[in-house]
Structures are given as C-alpha cells and as structure tokens.
Design an enzyme around this catalytic site. Structure first.
Site, PDB file in Angstrom:
ATOM      1  N   CYS A  80     -26.145  -4.733 -22.503  1.00 45.10           N
ATOM      2  CA  CYS A  80     -26.983  -5.653 -21.914  1.00 45.10           C
ATOM      3  C   CYS A  80     -26.900  -5.462 -20.236  1.00 45.10           C
ATOM      4  CB  CYS A  80     -27.211  -7.020 -22.322  1.00 45.10           C
ATOM      5  SG  CYS A  80     -28.443  -8.018 -21.506  1.00 45.10           S
ATOM      6  N   HIS A 182     -28.491  -6.193 -27.723  1.00 43.96           N
ATOM      7  CA  HIS A 182     -27.273  -7.013 -28.024  1.00 43.96           C
ATOM      8  C   HIS A 182     -26.761  -6.791 -29.548  1.00 43.96           C
ATOM      9  CE1 HIS A 182     -26.856  -9.522 -24.744  1.00 43.96           C
ATOM     10  NE2 HIS A 182     -28.159  -9.776 -24.283  1.00 43.96           N
ATOM     11  N   GLU A 184     -24.280  -7.392 -30.794  1.00 40.92           N
ATOM     12  CA  GLU A 184     -23.495  -8.593 -31.540  1.00 40.92           C
ATOM     13  C   GLU A 184     -24.622  -9.970 -32.142  1.00 40.92           C
ATOM     14  OE1 GLU A 184     -23.845  -8.088 -28.288  1.00 40.92           O
ATOM     15  OE2 GLU A 184     -24.176  -9.955 -27.358  1.00 40.92           O
TER      16      GLU A 184
END
Lengths: 207, 262
Positions: A80, A182, A184
């Site tokens: 990001c 992202h 994650e």
C-alpha cells in the site's frame, strides 16, 4: 529474519500475523534501522499520508538503509503506502521526495469514480512474477487507497488493476516488489502472496 | 473490476456473539473472533462487529475482540458502537480494526466525522445511518440510540453531510425492513446511492437469496450486509455470492470454500 518496518504508519500486527499464518517464520516488527540492515527480507507496510511517512523514514535513517539494502539485492516487499513510497516523488498535499526505487510519481486516482478506491478488485498480470505463484490471474485483492504509483517505465508492472483507469497494482524491479493492495487483508490468496515473498527471501538467502 | 461486497454482521454483547449460530466445528460458537475467521474461510469480503450494548464498561471487551481479530482474521473488519470521542476511535483503530462505524455519536457531534476522518483518513470512518420512512412520503428520518430516538434529521441530507465531512462509507440500515426479511429497501438505498459519491452498504431486510442481487442491481448498492440470515445458516456467504454472480454481478468467488457449513 524478515523485518516489517514499523514507522508509526498504521497497525502492523495483521501483517506480522499474516506471515505467521502463511507459515513464514521469524518475522519481526521493528523501527530500528540496524535491525533492518541485517534482515534477509524487508517489508514496508503503511497506511496514511505520503508526507508523514517519508518524513518518518528519513528522520529515523530508515530510508537510507532501505534504499541501500534494495540496491544490495535484499528482497523487499512494499504494501500500500509502502509501494507508493518507492516513487521518486509523491504528489499528495504538495510534492514530497520518496525512496526513488521506482522512477515515477505517486499521484491521486483520477476522478469519475468513488475515491478512495475501497474493496476487492481483480489483478491481471502483464508479465509473470514469483510473487503471484499459485495465484490465478484475475484474483481479487483488497484495496484501500486514493493515490497510486505511476512508474515512468511500465515494464516494472507485474500486476494491473482497473479502477476508472488501469493502474499499477504491483511492481517489481530488481529485488524490490510492491503491491498496492493489502495481502494481509486479502484472505487466502493474500496469505499465499505473503508465503511467496517468504520463499523469495529464503531462496535469496541461500544464494 | 471492483467486486460487490458481502458483509456478515456480528452483534456482540459482553464480548460474545448474541444471535444463535449453527456453525459446526467451532470450539466456541459464541466467540466473535472464531466466527469471524469462519466467515473469512467461507468467502466473506468484510466483517462488522457491532457492539450492541455500547456502554463504557463494554469497551475493553470490544478492544480485545478487535485485537484478537487482527491476529486471526485476514479480511477487513469494522467495529461499531459505543465510541464517542476521537480517543475512543484511536484506541479501536490501534487495536487493529480497519474501520470504525459511528452512528449516534456522529449525529450528536457531527464534528467527530470531520475530525476523525482528517486524523485517521476517510477510508476508516464509516457513518452508520438507521433510517425510517415518514409514512406516506418519500422522506426518511434518522433514528439513533439503537432505533429508539427519532432525530427528525432527513436521512438523505444526513448522508450527504456525512460525506462532506469526510465519511468514507455509509452503512445504511432500513429500520422499516430490518428484521422483516422482506428484502432491502430499494427506494431508500437508491435515493442515497444517487445522493452520495462514497460507497453505500445496504442493510436491513435480507431474507431471500434474491434480495442481495436486487439491491445491488436496482439500487446500486456497493455492498450488502446481513446478520441473522448468515448466523442462522439460512444460507452461506458463498450461496449469496453465487446468486449474485448468476445475475452478472461481480463478486469474489475464488477459493471461497463453504467452511463448516451445515
């Protein structure tokens, strides 16, 4: 050891835990440039303003270490804001110097669509990359951003996404790669990407 | 292509999920974090943890939920309820949630939207609006305090103000439809999606698979939220997505496995 750079730009626990769930061991959160210097892999996450992030990295001496280690071939993953910071210049609320790893600018997404770009969007692959091993082209990842990295040379783009216009969702140059989304927060396929980065680090370390 | 999102909502009371849940193979079916992880495996795009008691005493429990979710849930999640001040919101974001949702607090002090969206970014500020139609009109009023208090505010004007003040998303619940299972309020949702330029999450009224596609197609909702139909396993997240996909709606289906469904 993989160092996840903590520079006061958002919560990083999900990134660290994401690696853990992806089976990548020995991942530490650190704000210490000395730790990052000796890491086998570097992850630069981050959420927030380009200016603050660039200032934090420069002020702590982290910027120089990251640029030096990327030049030395240490695998690097930007996430990001950590991707946007690779640009030469960031154009968010002014003009700010980035890491200059990917020649280009970080600029606002064009109008005509809802900003920020929030949600799951598909990624196509202009060229193959080990980062996307085992992840089918067209997989959706989770994005939250208003700015994007526009590289001068499009050949570094390994993932492209459409939102009003096509933009770079992932880049790779030398040992540095970065994703605008992202991983994650991108469920199973995001964790696969983190696992892939873990493999890249392990293999680079063996050489 | 940007996917339309399907968002299960978990109502939390004293750190526990209140509605009965029929997921099997969970060690603890009342644990919000375990349930959240199960929804992630099932293909949920996002989750909302709603603190339905929203008292001062409850907050440490919600912070703990947010902290644990950050370690076990790898999709974005929002926490709503009970946060009144920028400090409350900062603490919740620091615990690891991606967004916070504010409702009564934003109505009581709209400056909270302005301040927190500047401070933390619009992307993590969701304004939740509970709207009820003024009988016989095409006007909706905003209710707060869990739907008990009519503010008299026009819901559409309030959504516009929330956007102006920096809200990144609007979570729009039709109080007329909530709990009825008659389908989302298309008229309300469409009126709001046309009025604002931030994503709108439609909520309230989901009862049939077709309802989800309907509110996306007819009202241009960016995301759909439901609680009981998922908790009671009326259908799975994947079934909802498949029904939406059958209408040509872009949804994330890859590798969304029906985890532990019954």
């Amino acid at each position: 050891m993989i160092a996840v750079v903590d520079y006061a730009m958002g919560n990083l626990r999900s990134v660290q835990k994401g690696f853990e769930h992806a089976g990548v061991a020995d991942v530490v959160l650190t704000g210490d440039p000395a730790v990052v210097r000796v890491a086998e892999g570097i992850v630069l996450p981050g959420v927030g303003a380009f200016r603050d992030a660039a200032a934090n990295l420069t002020g702590s001496g982290m910027k120089d270490v990251i640029v030096e280690r990327i030049a030395a071939g240490t695998p690097f993953l930007g996430i990001c804001l950590g991707m946007q910071l690779l640009a030469t210049i960031g154009l968010e609320d002014g003009e700010w110097e980035g890491l200059g790893v990917v020649p280009g600018v970080c600029q606002r997404l064009p109008g005509g669509v809802k900003i920020p770009h929030i949600g799951w969007n598909t990624v196509s692959y202009p060229r193959p990359s080990r980062l996307f091993d085992g992840i089918p082209e067209g997989t959706a990842f989770y994005f939250v951003h208003s700015y994007h990295l526009l590289p001068d040379d499009a050949s570094c783009i390994i993932g492209r996404t459409e939102y009003g216009v096509p933009f770079a969702a992932a880049v790779e140059t030398g040992s540095a790669c970065a994703v605008q989304f992202h991983p994650e927060k991108s469920s199973t396929m995001g964790l696969t990407l983190l696992a892939n980065f873990g493999k890249i680090v392990t293999e680079a370390d063996r050489r | 292509m940007l996917m339309k999102r399907v968002i299960p909502c978990l109502d939390v009371h004293e750190g526990r999920v209140v509605k009965g849940v029929n997921f099997v193979q969970l060690r603890d079916a009342g644990d919000p974090v375990e349930l959240a992880a199960a929804y992630d495996r099932e293909g949920a795009d996002e989750l909302v943890f709603l603190d339905i008691t929203a008292t001062y005493e409850e907050r440490p429990l919600m912070l703990e939920v947010a902290r644990r979710a950050a370690e076990e849930v790898f999709i974005p999640y929002t926490v709503g309820g009970g946060m009144r001040t920028p400090a409350d919101i900062r603490a919740m974001l620091a615990a690891g949630c991606d967004k916070i949702s504010m409702n009564s607090a934003a109505v009581a002090a709209p400056g909270l939207i302005t301040q927190t969206s500047r401070q933390f970014g619009s992307q993590c500020i969701v304004v939740a609006i509970d709207a009820r139609r003024v009988p016989g009109s095409r006007r909706w009023e905003v209710f707060v305090s869990g739907g008990r208090t009519n503010t008299g505010l026009d819901a559409v004007a309030w959504a516009e103000e929330a956007e102006r003040r920096g809200a990144g998303e609007v979570l729009l619940t039709s109080m007329d439809r909530d709990g009825t299972e008659d389908g989302f309020d298309i008229d309300l949702t469409r009126t709001v999606t046309r009025a604002v330029n931030v994503p709108v999450i439609a909520s309230g009224g989901a009862g049939e698979l077709e309802h989800f596609a309907e509110v996306v197609i007819e009202a241009d909702a960016d995301a759909v939220l439901a609680a009981s139909v998922f908790h009671f396993r009326r259908f799975s997240v994947r079934q909802v997505k498949e029904a939406m996909a059958a209408h040509g709606i872009p949804v994330r289906l890859q590798h969304a496995t029906d985890a532990e469904g019954d």
